[in-house]
Design a protein around this motif. Structure first.
Motif, PDB file in Angstrom:
ATOM      1  N   ALA A 125       4.524   9.937  -5.848  1.00 13.38           N
ATOM      2  CA  ALA A 125       4.809   9.034  -4.733  1.00 13.38           C
ATOM      3  C   ALA A 125       5.364   7.699  -5.230  1.00 13.38           C
ATOM      4  O   ALA A 125       6.273   7.125  -4.612  1.00 13.38           O
TER       5      ALA A 125
ATOM      6  N   ALA B  80       1.304  10.350   1.667  1.00  8.21           N
ATOM      7  CA  ALA B  80      -0.031  10.084   1.132  1.00  8.21           C
ATOM      8  C   ALA B  80      -0.635  11.319   0.463  1.00  8.21           C
ATOM      9  O   ALA B  80      -1.517  11.197  -0.387  1.00  8.21           O
TER      10      ALA B  80
ATOM     11  N   LYS C 100      -0.134  10.511  -6.806  1.00 10.07           N
ATOM     12  CA  LYS C 100       0.226   9.090  -6.831  1.00 10.07           C
ATOM     13  C   LYS C 100       1.445   8.784  -7.699  1.00 10.07           C
ATOM     14  O   LYS C 100       2.303   8.005  -7.312  1.00 10.07           O
TER      15      LYS C 100
ATOM     16  N   ARG D  57      -0.150   2.754  -3.271  1.00 19.10           N
ATOM     17  CA  ARG D  57      -1.215   3.686  -2.886  1.00 19.10           C
ATOM     18  C   ARG D  57      -2.542   3.369  -3.573  1.00 19.10           C
ATOM     19  O   ARG D  57      -3.318   4.259  -3.873  1.00 19.10           O
ATOM     20  N   ASP D  58      -2.776   2.103  -3.818  1.00 18.93           N
ATOM     21  CA  ASP D  58      -4.040   1.652  -4.385  1.00 18.93           C
ATOM     22  C   ASP D  58      -4.356   0.323  -3.711  1.00 18.93           C
ATOM     23  O   ASP D  58      -3.661  -0.672  -3.915  1.00 18.93           O
ATOM     24  N   GLU D  59      -5.415   0.327  -2.905  1.00 17.82           N
ATOM     25  CA  GLU D  59      -5.717  -0.843  -2.081  1.00 17.82           C
ATOM     26  C   GLU D  59      -5.968  -2.105  -2.906  1.00 17.82           C
ATOM     27  O   GLU D  59      -5.465  -3.182  -2.578  1.00 17.82           O
TER      28      GLU D  59
ATOM     29  N   GLU E  29       4.253   9.109   6.688  1.00 15.16           N
ATOM     30  CA  GLU E  29       3.291   8.409   5.832  1.00 15.16           C
ATOM     31  C   GLU E  29       2.136   9.320   5.440  1.00 15.16           C
ATOM     32  O   GLU E  29       1.653   9.262   4.307  1.00 15.16           O
TER      33      GLU E  29
ATOM     34  N   ARG F 118      -5.706   6.931 -11.784  1.00 18.49           N
ATOM     35  CA  ARG F 118      -5.152   6.591 -10.483  1.00 18.49           C
ATOM     36  C   ARG F 118      -4.090   7.576 -10.009  1.00 18.49           C
ATOM     37  O   ARG F 118      -3.952   7.820  -8.833  1.00 18.49           O
TER      38      ARG F 118
ATOM     39  N   LEU G  96       0.829  -1.213   0.000  1.00 23.29           N
ATOM     40  CA  LEU G  96       0.000   0.000   0.000  1.00 23.29           C
ATOM     41  C   LEU G  96       0.857   1.253   0.000  1.00 23.29           C
ATOM     42  O   LEU G  96       0.552   2.233  -0.680  1.00 23.29           O
ATOM     43  N   PHE G  97       1.929   1.230   0.778  1.00 24.34           N
ATOM     44  CA  PHE G  97       2.808   2.396   0.852  1.00 24.34           C
ATOM     45  C   PHE G  97       3.441   2.685  -0.505  1.00 24.34           C
ATOM     46  O   PHE G  97       3.606   3.832  -0.892  1.00 24.34           O
ATOM     47  N   ARG G  98       3.743   1.636  -1.251  1.00 25.67           N
ATOM     48  CA  ARG G  98       4.403   1.827  -2.534  1.00 25.67           C
ATOM     49  C   ARG G  98       3.436   2.063  -3.685  1.00 25.67           C
ATOM     50  O   ARG G  98       3.739   2.811  -4.602  1.00 25.67           O
TER      51      ARG G  98
END
Length: 187
Positions: free
Chosen positions: A138, A131, A135, A24-26, A127, A82, A20-22
């Motif tokens: 990031a 966030a 995206k 950023r899309d669940e 974090e 995204r 998720l951290f990398r």
């Protein structure tokens, strides 16, 4: 050494946070973790215990994240949806004077930055700052700084130019600096 299914399952939450951290899309992160666990189940007999189970799983996940990033970049409509607006370099113009030097509000001196890295609250603020980044910015930052990709690898994986990659890294670093100064070091 043989790994049990329960050992694999115990790292699922860690792997999901990592993904998720990398990404950023669940949904994409969840799919990468599932692919990782499936690959680990299929290869668990070959685990030679030369590293910890967690390290082994993270290595598999890194390859799955690359695959997910490539898949994301193949579909330009999905990528635009995204990754969102990347902002403009002008967003940081207020930080500099007319000659390009730091303005009167130059970077604050961060007292004991190494000690801050050891504090759990710092990572929560970090974090949150990460966030807030667009995206795509990031993603490039995570690939470079967390996953240690070289710029040419990032460019190849995301189909961007080296100049674009450098601009995105600049934006990410500036964004993090401003956010951390405001929400952590400036407290």
């Amino acid at each position: 050494m043989t790994i049990t299914d329960s050992q694999l399952a115990e790292y699922r939450d860690y792997l999901l946070r990592y993904a998720l951290f990398r990404l950023r899309d669940e949904a994409v992160a969840e799919e990468a973790v599932q692919d990782t666990l499936l690959a680990a189940l299929q290869a668990k007999q070959g685990f030679a215990a030369q590293s910890s189970v967690k390290t082994w799983l993270t290595g598999i996940l890194k390859h799955k994240l690359i695959d997910a990033q490539r898949k994301l970049c193949r579909d330009p409509f999905q990528l635009d949806e995204r990754l969102g607006d990347e902002g403009e370099l002008a967003d940081f113009d207020g930080l500099f004077d007319k000659t390009g030097h730091w303005g009167s509000d130059g970077p604050r001196t961060w007292t004991h930055p190494d000690a801050a890295l050891e504090q759990r609250d710092f990572w929560r603020v970090y974090e949150e700052c990460a966030a807030r980044m667009p995206k795509r910015t990031a993603l490039v930052f995570a690939m470079r700084e967390s996953m240690s990709y070289e710029i040419d690898e990032i460019c190849q994986n995301l189909d961007i130019t080296a100049t674009n990659c450098s601009v995105l890294l600049y934006r990410a670093r500036m964004s993090l600096r401003v956010c951390l100064e405001k929400n952590w070091f400036g407290r």
